[in-house]
Design an enzyme around this catalytic site. Structure first.
Site, mmCIF file in Angstrom:
data_model
loop_
_atom_site.group_PDB
_atom_site.id
_atom_site.type_symbol
_atom_site.label_atom_id
_atom_site.label_comp_id
_atom_site.label_asym_id
_atom_site.label_seq_id
_atom_site.Cartn_x
_atom_site.Cartn_y
_atom_site.Cartn_z
ATOM 1 N N GLY A 29 0.814 -1.213 0.000
ATOM 2 C CA GLY A 29 0.000 0.000 0.000
ATOM 3 C C GLY A 29 0.846 1.260 0.000
ATOM 4 N N ALA A 51 -5.077 10.528 7.925
ATOM 5 C CA ALA A 51 -3.704 10.591 7.424
ATOM 6 C C ALA A 51 -2.665 10.772 8.542
ATOM 7 C CB ALA A 51 -3.589 11.705 6.389
ATOM 8 N N GLY A 76 -0.229 4.374 0.389
ATOM 9 C CA GLY A 76 -0.949 5.502 0.987
ATOM 10 C C GLY A 76 -0.036 6.280 1.926
ATOM 11 N N PHE A 77 -0.643 7.032 2.843
ATOM 12 C CA PHE A 77 0.173 7.855 3.740
ATOM 13 C C PHE A 77 1.060 6.988 4.632
ATOM 14 C CE2 PHE A 77 -3.046 11.046 2.720
ATOM 15 C CZ PHE A 77 -2.220 12.130 2.478
ATOM 16 N N GLY A 78 0.493 5.898 5.168
ATOM 17 C CA GLY A 78 1.273 5.039 6.065
ATOM 18 C C GLY A 78 2.423 4.370 5.336
ATOM 19 N N VAL A 87 -1.814 -7.675 -4.133
ATOM 20 C CA VAL A 87 -1.453 -8.789 -3.259
ATOM 21 C C VAL A 87 -2.678 -9.666 -3.074
ATOM 22 C CG1 VAL A 87 -0.634 -9.445 -0.978
ATOM 23 C CG2 VAL A 87 0.256 -7.389 -2.077
ATOM 24 N N GLU A 101 -17.893 17.403 3.846
ATOM 25 C CA GLU A 101 -17.127 18.163 2.853
ATOM 26 C C GLU A 101 -17.767 18.041 1.477
ATOM 27 O OE1 GLU A 101 -12.639 18.365 4.671
ATOM 28 O OE2 GLU A 101 -13.203 16.491 3.692
ATOM 29 N N ASP A 131 -5.488 2.681 8.128
ATOM 30 C CA ASP A 131 -6.906 2.363 8.333
ATOM 31 C C ASP A 131 -7.114 0.897 8.683
ATOM 32 O OD1 ASP A 131 -7.251 4.919 7.588
ATOM 33 O OD2 ASP A 131 -8.072 4.489 5.605
#
Lengths: 449, 449
Positions: free
Chosen positions: B20, B323, B22-24, B86, B178, B307
């Site tokens: 992944g 995030a 993403g941010f992590g 994966v 939002e 997440d």
């Protein structure tokens, strides 16, 4: 219905229907100040086609070269935008039939549907060799190209080997040449550093042209120079080489097979099938043979412009299908309608070409401006300046942060595009949902009289 | 395979696989300096998720908030990018199985696959109520929204009437709020001028929340203020209202039917099914219950972050899926691996939240920074400044012309994105084409030892 030499009584506003929001149609709509204009396009945006190849090669985003027609005409209340597809033209009854909307009557009609790519009767080739005419095409092409690099990288990781990352571009016109150069730059300068396993020698780009030279619309000397430049850059150019077959794994040139996971089509073009419904003489490419005033023989108020028109210049050769021609055709037609000129008083359309410019890669371009021919960095700078100014002329590009501030302060975000390939499915969905609401029978809209 | 408390012999470089981008995952990869890192993602880009709603509402282009992982890690040769999916994790053998590539062995594994939206067991709702997690989702959503306006305009032209242009947003979390605000702005401020038939009173936006308040992660007083702000703007908010059915024409709330051509889903989330293959306890939402050091119980070198991790803060409440949490989890895990800390020497992960911010529309936001609570223009400016700086931190946005100059001078164009929804078909196509080339049997890649 018998069409008068002049349009409806001067006291009534005339309705002009324009098919296609390309350069020709958009220009005409801009110039038609004293008529009710209905501009019909399958998408919701105008595309700056000369830069499509830069979207396909990931130099620009779709939002950079396309913007919503509604925004373009926001300040022109006499122009109404209809996002729909024209299914047929009834030139005797002066009615345009649409796929989703009610039929529309018109006093004057401007047909500017543009072209799609032609596969010389082999439409089965399209899935293996996509072309480049719309934003949708460009995005698909970009994905195809980027995935080819990912695939090559994976192949190396899996098998330790890497077959040549081979691109074949069919068609040695401006699009083909610009794609070839841009692809080479993408592969060598951009992807190189990002893909550790990518070797320059693994990258092969072949440009295939059936004719005897590339950029045939340029002066022979200049197109020879362009050919030499491509060779120097490392593009393999095959002249006098017709494509005999395109399959999943590559292309057949005469009896030579070139394996390629990426065949890009920049060869033939064919106008929209819509033109056939006009029932007028078409040339071999299917373009409408227009009168000197760009009308069809049967009707002085039905005009065909842009790529769809077969129009002869002073030397009797057909005008090329390029933006400047379409733009001046749009202006010319708009004037005729604005001044409500009867056929007898019309001067024939003439096009004064300012020149041609084609980029051949990084800081490389060919420019032909009247007697002045040049190739190289200077021509490229020229191309570059010209295009930036044209772009700015249509819309000010602003950096993301400004875009963002802008969007908040003026509420005019710039990215409101619908990619063509999605429209149909969505429309259908929406129609199902709307089915309950739209009940009236679809009768022609009467025009004010 | 018996996993040692410490990683392989200190003289050998260890291989860390990250699932992944993403941010992590991206943060972890950036902080892992002395290991061979393999970063696996289904797409080729990292997305700045907090701004996805602005792509969905056409304020920003995809290229503005997403950029290729290969470019992000261009200057970090120890990080290898693999674009693939994966399919399963073998945590005993320390092997990751991929859909297209050969299986990969690892010394340490960081699982950060993020989440998709959950439909509470009603997956059939997804086609009528799309969610917003990826660039692909955002582009689809944008098209849906823009087409809704076109459809309303067409309906008016055809029938003379216009049923209310109604949007229903399910979920009163940050995304839902939002979206609601941005949609209202889009409809009133942006589309208004472009669509002559659009009347503000024809636009209806309903925000549906099953819980007793919106933005439940904020202080109750502040979320009450946010609710009031939404009401003032004209958004209909329905609290304590579970969705009982979603169909083509609208949604069923309890026993109330709301007709809507556009239902947007911002409610539940469910982690990737991949997590099940870990065979570890999951919470009700399917997140992995991790140890204080973010590992799974069976293995001190398999971490779950972002997440996908169910991680408790000091008060014993699970950390939110945002995030900042993912980023600090990524940093923490990278440090453990860099220092090769055995479980006994590890300090538990702790998260020090800096606060929460949510935009509610044009120049409207709610900000909660420790004891400091505010709502309105000031909070919005704060949100705005913070996000611009974060964006700049990752990538300098430049205006189109600079982009263009940049692309030519440095050959680093910024728009190299693959939209998720296309990847599968293309991959398959490419695989068919490559089938002849990839012949070797797919055996696990041995790591240097």
């Amino acid at each position: 219905m018998n069409t008068p030499a002049r349009l409806a009584h001067p006291m009534t506003r005339k309705r002009v229907v324009i098919i296609g929001g390309g350069f020709g149609g958009m220009t005409a709509a801009r110039c038609l100040r004293d008529a009710d204009v209905i501009l019909i396009d399958r998408t919701n945006h105008h595309v700056f086609q000369p830069l499509l190849y830069q979207v396909a090669t990931a130099s620009l985003s779709p939002g950079d070269i396309a913007w919503p027609l509604r925004t373009v005409f926001r300040s022109q209340p006499n122009v109404q935008i209809v996002m729909d597809e024209v299914v047929s033209l009834d030139h005797t009854a002066h009615i345009v039939h649409l796929r989703h909307n009610t039929p529309i009557e018109f006093d004057a009609l401007i047909v500017a549907p543009g072209v799609r790519h032609a596969y010389f009767g082999h439409n089965e080739w399209e899935s293996f060799a996509p072309g480049l005419k719309t934003i949708g095409d460009a995005v698909k092409l970009r994905e195809r190209i980027l995935l080819a690099f990912e695939e090559a990288e994976r192949q190396k990781a899996d098998t330790g080997k890497q077959s040549r990352l081979s691109f074949v571009i069919v068609g040695g016109g401006p699009t083909g040449v610009e794609l070839a150069g841009a692809l080479l730059d993408l592969g060598r300068k951009t992807m190189g550093p990002d893909y550790p396993h990518l070797r320059v020698e693994n990258l092969s780009i072949t440009l295939v042209e059936a004719g005897s030279r590339i950029l045939s619309e340029l002066d022979p000397k200049l197109s020879a120079k362009a050919l030499a430049a491509l060779h120097r850059m490392g593009v393999t150019v095959k002249l006098n080489t017709p494509v005999t077959a395109v399959r999943a794994g590559g292309v057949m040139l005469g009896d030579e097979w070139i394996a390629s996971t990426n065949v890009l089509w920049a060869a033939g073009t064919k106008p929209s099938p819509l033109l056939r419904t006009l029932g007028v003489d078409q040339d071999l490419c299917g373009r409408i043979k227009v009168q000197p005033d760009l009308t069809i023989p049967q009707d002085p108020w039905i005009f065909v412009i842009g790529d769809a028109a077969h129009c002869l210049d002073r030397n009797g050769t057909p005008l090329p299908g390029i933006a400047p021609v379409a733009i001046s055709e749009g202006r010319y037609v708009a004037t005729l309608i604005n001044e409500d000129l009867p056929p007898a008083h019309r001067l024939p359309f003439t096009y004064h070409g300012r020149g041609r410019m084609v980029t051949i890669g990084w800081a490389q371009a060919a420019a032909q401006l009247g007697p002045f021919h040049t190739l190289g960095r200077m021509a490229w700078s020229l191309w570059y300046v010209v295009h930036i100014f044209i772009l700015i002329g249509i819309r000010h590009p602003v950096r993301v942060m400004c875009k963002w501030v802008w969007a908040y302060l003026t509420c005019k975000p710039g990215a409101r595009l619908l990619f063509e390939q999605h429209i149909v499915e969505h429309k259908t969905a929406l129609n199902d949902q709307a089915a309950g609401r739209i009940t009236e029978e679809r009768t022609p809209v009467r025009r004010a009289a």
